[in-house]
Scaffold this motif. Structure first.
Motif, PDB file in Angstrom:
ATOM      1  N   LEU A   1      -2.864  -4.434   8.901  1.00 52.36           N
ATOM      2  CA  LEU A   1      -4.387  -4.181   8.920  1.00 52.36           C
ATOM      3  C   LEU A   1      -5.135  -5.357   8.141  1.00 52.36           C
ATOM      4  O   LEU A   1      -5.781  -5.309   7.112  1.00 52.36           O
ATOM      5  CB  LEU A   1      -4.650  -2.995   8.080  1.00 52.36           C
ATOM      6  N   PRO A   2      -4.768  -6.545   8.784  1.00 49.90           N
ATOM      7  CA  PRO A   2      -5.312  -7.857   7.828  1.00 49.90           C
ATOM      8  C   PRO A   2      -6.960  -7.804   7.930  1.00 49.90           C
ATOM      9  O   PRO A   2      -7.779  -7.518   8.973  1.00 49.90           O
ATOM     10  CB  PRO A   2      -4.553  -9.212   8.925  1.00 49.90           C
ATOM     11  N   GLY A   3      -7.474  -8.114   6.872  1.00 52.50           N
ATOM     12  CA  GLY A   3      -9.084  -8.164   6.673  1.00 52.50           C
ATOM     13  C   GLY A   3      -9.495  -7.039   6.447  1.00 52.50           C
ATOM     14  O   GLY A   3     -10.880  -6.959   6.355  1.00 52.50           O
ATOM     15  N   VAL A   4      -8.745  -5.985   6.294  1.00 47.46           N
ATOM     16  CA  VAL A   4      -9.396  -4.540   6.010  1.00 47.46           C
ATOM     17  C   VAL A   4      -9.296  -4.561   4.529  1.00 47.46           C
ATOM     18  O   VAL A   4      -8.218  -4.406   3.893  1.00 47.46           O
ATOM     19  CB  VAL A   4      -8.780  -3.579   6.737  1.00 47.46           C
ATOM     20  N   SER A   5     -10.432  -3.916   3.816  1.00 47.03           N
ATOM     21  CA  SER A   5     -10.298  -3.800   2.491  1.00 47.03           C
ATOM     22  C   SER A   5      -9.734  -2.338   2.415  1.00 47.03           C
ATOM     23  O   SER A   5      -9.743  -1.425   2.999  1.00 47.03           O
ATOM     24  CB  SER A   5     -11.634  -3.676   1.947  1.00 47.03           C
ATOM     25  N   ALA A   6      -8.803  -2.001   1.182  1.00 45.41           N
ATOM     26  CA  ALA A   6      -8.282  -0.950   0.812  1.00 45.41           C
ATOM     27  C   ALA A   6      -9.318   0.184   0.912  1.00 45.41           C
ATOM     28  O   ALA A   6      -8.738   1.367   1.365  1.00 45.41           O
ATOM     29  CB  ALA A   6      -7.562  -0.764  -0.592  1.00 45.41           C
ATOM     30  N   ASP A   7     -10.581   0.112   0.532  1.00 44.81           N
ATOM     31  CA  ASP A   7     -11.480   1.210   0.553  1.00 44.81           C
ATOM     32  C   ASP A   7     -12.012   1.468   1.874  1.00 44.81           C
ATOM     33  O   ASP A   7     -12.559   2.707   2.128  1.00 44.81           O
ATOM     34  CB  ASP A   7     -12.449   1.175  -0.190  1.00 44.81           C
ATOM     35  N   ALA A   8     -11.464   1.029   2.941  1.00 44.59           N
ATOM     36  CA  ALA A   8     -11.964   1.046   4.298  1.00 44.59           C
ATOM     37  C   ALA A   8     -10.687   1.779   4.949  1.00 44.59           C
ATOM     38  O   ALA A   8     -10.894   2.013   6.426  1.00 44.59           O
ATOM     39  CB  ALA A   8     -12.438  -0.111   4.831  1.00 44.59           C
ATOM     40  N   ILE A   9      -9.678   2.243   4.380  1.00 39.16           N
ATOM     41  CA  ILE A   9      -8.462   2.985   4.866  1.00 39.16           C
ATOM     42  C   ILE A   9      -8.581   4.417   4.565  1.00 39.16           C
ATOM     43  O   ILE A   9      -8.641   4.781   3.677  1.00 39.16           O
ATOM     44  CB  ILE A   9      -7.128   2.176   4.533  1.00 39.16           C
TER      45      ILE A   9
ATOM     46  N   LYS B   1       4.084   8.379  -0.040  1.00 37.69           N
ATOM     47  CA  LYS B   1       3.327   7.333  -1.064  1.00 37.69           C
ATOM     48  C   LYS B   1       2.961   6.051  -0.155  1.00 37.69           C
ATOM     49  O   LYS B   1       3.405   5.808   0.868  1.00 37.69           O
ATOM     50  CB  LYS B   1       4.451   6.615  -1.724  1.00 37.69           C
ATOM     51  N   ALA B   2       1.667   5.546  -0.469  1.00 35.26           N
ATOM     52  CA  ALA B   2       1.031   4.625   0.431  1.00 35.26           C
ATOM     53  C   ALA B   2       0.761   3.213  -0.542  1.00 35.26           C
ATOM     54  O   ALA B   2       0.474   3.293  -1.706  1.00 35.26           O
ATOM     55  CB  ALA B   2      -0.340   5.229   0.942  1.00 35.26           C
ATOM     56  N   ASP B   3       1.060   2.199  -0.141  1.00 35.55           N
ATOM     57  CA  ASP B   3       0.926   0.896  -0.695  1.00 35.55           C
ATOM     58  C   ASP B   3       0.108  -0.197   0.264  1.00 35.55           C
ATOM     59  O   ASP B   3       0.483   0.007   1.283  1.00 35.55           O
ATOM     60  CB  ASP B   3       2.138   0.255  -1.266  1.00 35.55           C
ATOM     61  N   TYR B   4      -0.940  -0.743  -0.245  1.00 36.86           N
ATOM     62  CA  TYR B   4      -1.309  -1.744   0.740  1.00 36.86           C
ATOM     63  C   TYR B   4      -1.425  -3.090  -0.012  1.00 36.86           C
ATOM     64  O   TYR B   4      -1.865  -3.514  -1.155  1.00 36.86           O
ATOM     65  CB  TYR B   4      -2.970  -1.353   0.857  1.00 36.86           C
ATOM     66  N   ASP B   5      -0.617  -3.993   0.700  1.00 34.16           N
ATOM     67  CA  ASP B   5      -0.711  -5.534   0.167  1.00 34.16           C
ATOM     68  C   ASP B   5      -0.494  -6.477   1.292  1.00 34.16           C
ATOM     69  O   ASP B   5       0.048  -6.156   2.129  1.00 34.16           O
ATOM     70  CB  ASP B   5       0.614  -5.402  -0.727  1.00 34.16           C
ATOM     71  N   ALA B   6      -1.359  -7.469   0.955  1.00 35.79           N
ATOM     72  CA  ALA B   6      -1.550  -8.611   1.928  1.00 35.79           C
ATOM     73  C   ALA B   6      -1.626  -8.163   3.546  1.00 35.79           C
ATOM     74  O   ALA B   6      -1.097  -8.822   4.403  1.00 35.79           O
ATOM     75  CB  ALA B   6      -0.128  -9.361   1.908  1.00 35.79           C
ATOM     76  N   GLY B   7      -2.692  -7.287   3.579  1.00 35.47           N
ATOM     77  CA  GLY B   7      -2.952  -6.630   4.866  1.00 35.47           C
ATOM     78  C   GLY B   7      -1.990  -5.856   5.580  1.00 35.47           C
ATOM     79  O   GLY B   7      -2.055  -5.583   6.777  1.00 35.47           O
ATOM     80  N   VAL B   8      -0.884  -5.380   4.760  1.00 40.26           N
ATOM     81  CA  VAL B   8       0.078  -4.376   5.584  1.00 40.26           C
ATOM     82  C   VAL B   8       0.074  -2.997   4.571  1.00 40.26           C
ATOM     83  O   VAL B   8      -0.079  -3.130   3.274  1.00 40.26           O
ATOM     84  CB  VAL B   8       1.506  -4.909   5.180  1.00 40.26           C
TER      85      VAL B   8
END
Length: 143
Positions: A47-55, A107-114
Motif C-alpha cells: 500500500l505505498p503512498g497510503v497513510s495509516a489512517d486511511a486503512i 496483529k497489524a503493523d504498517y511500515d514503509a508502505g507495507v
C-alpha cells in the motif's frame, strides 16, 4: 491456511487496473503475499503512498477485509500535471481465513508502505500428543 474461492481473481485484478481508479462501491485489488512463519500466518499487503489512517481492517467470522484509500496529494493552483501513473482511489482485498486461525489475536503493523498482518494459529489446530490411559485389568461382574 487461506481458502481460495475465486479462480479468476487475478484476471479480475488486472481488468480493474486497466479500468481506472477504484471507488468505495467498486474498489481495485491490492497485491499481497501470504505465508506461514512458525506458529503464525503472515499476510503482507503493498500500500505505498497510503497513510495509516486511511486503512481499514475488519474481521467478520472468517472473512478478513482490508480497505485502503490513496488520496491525491494536494498541489498548488499553479501546478500542471505532466504525467500521473500512480493509481489513486480505493483498494480492497477479502480473504477467507481457515477455522484453524485465531482471528481474535490478529496483529497489524504498517511500515514503509507495507501492511503486515500476523494471525496466530489457534491452539486447537496445533499438533498435540494424546496420552493413553492404561486399564486396571479384568473386571468381574457380580449379579
Amino acid at each position: 491456511m487461506l481458502m481460495r474461492t475465486d479462480p479468476f481473481r487475478e484476471l479480475d485484478r488486472l481488468a480493474q487496473q486497466l479500468m481506472g481508479p477504484g471507488t468505495w462501491s467498486k474498489p481495485s485489488a491490492m497485491p499481497m503475499d501470504a505465508y506461514r512463519e512458525g506458529d503464525e500466518y503472515v499476510v503482507a499487503f503493498d500500500l505505498p503512498g497510503v497513510s495509516a489512517d486511511a486503512i481499514d481492517i475488519d474481521v467478520e467470522r472468517n472473512m478478513l477485509t482490508v480497505k485502503a484509500e490513496r488520496r491525491p496529494a494536494t498541489k498548488a493552483d499553479d501546478v500542471q500535471m505532466e504525467l500521473s501513473e500512480r493509481p489513486l482511489g480505493v483498494f480492497s482485498r477479502q480473504i477467507v481465513l481457515a477455522d484453524s486461525l485465531d482471528t481474535e489475536h490478529i496483529k497489524a503493523d504498517y511500515d514503509a508502505g507495507v501492511l503486515t498482518l500476523r494471525i496466530p494459529i489457534a491452539e486447537r489446530a496445533k499438533p498435540r500428543k494424546i496420552s493413553i490411559g492404561v486399564g486396571t485389568g479384568p473386571k468381574q461382574i457380580s449379579g
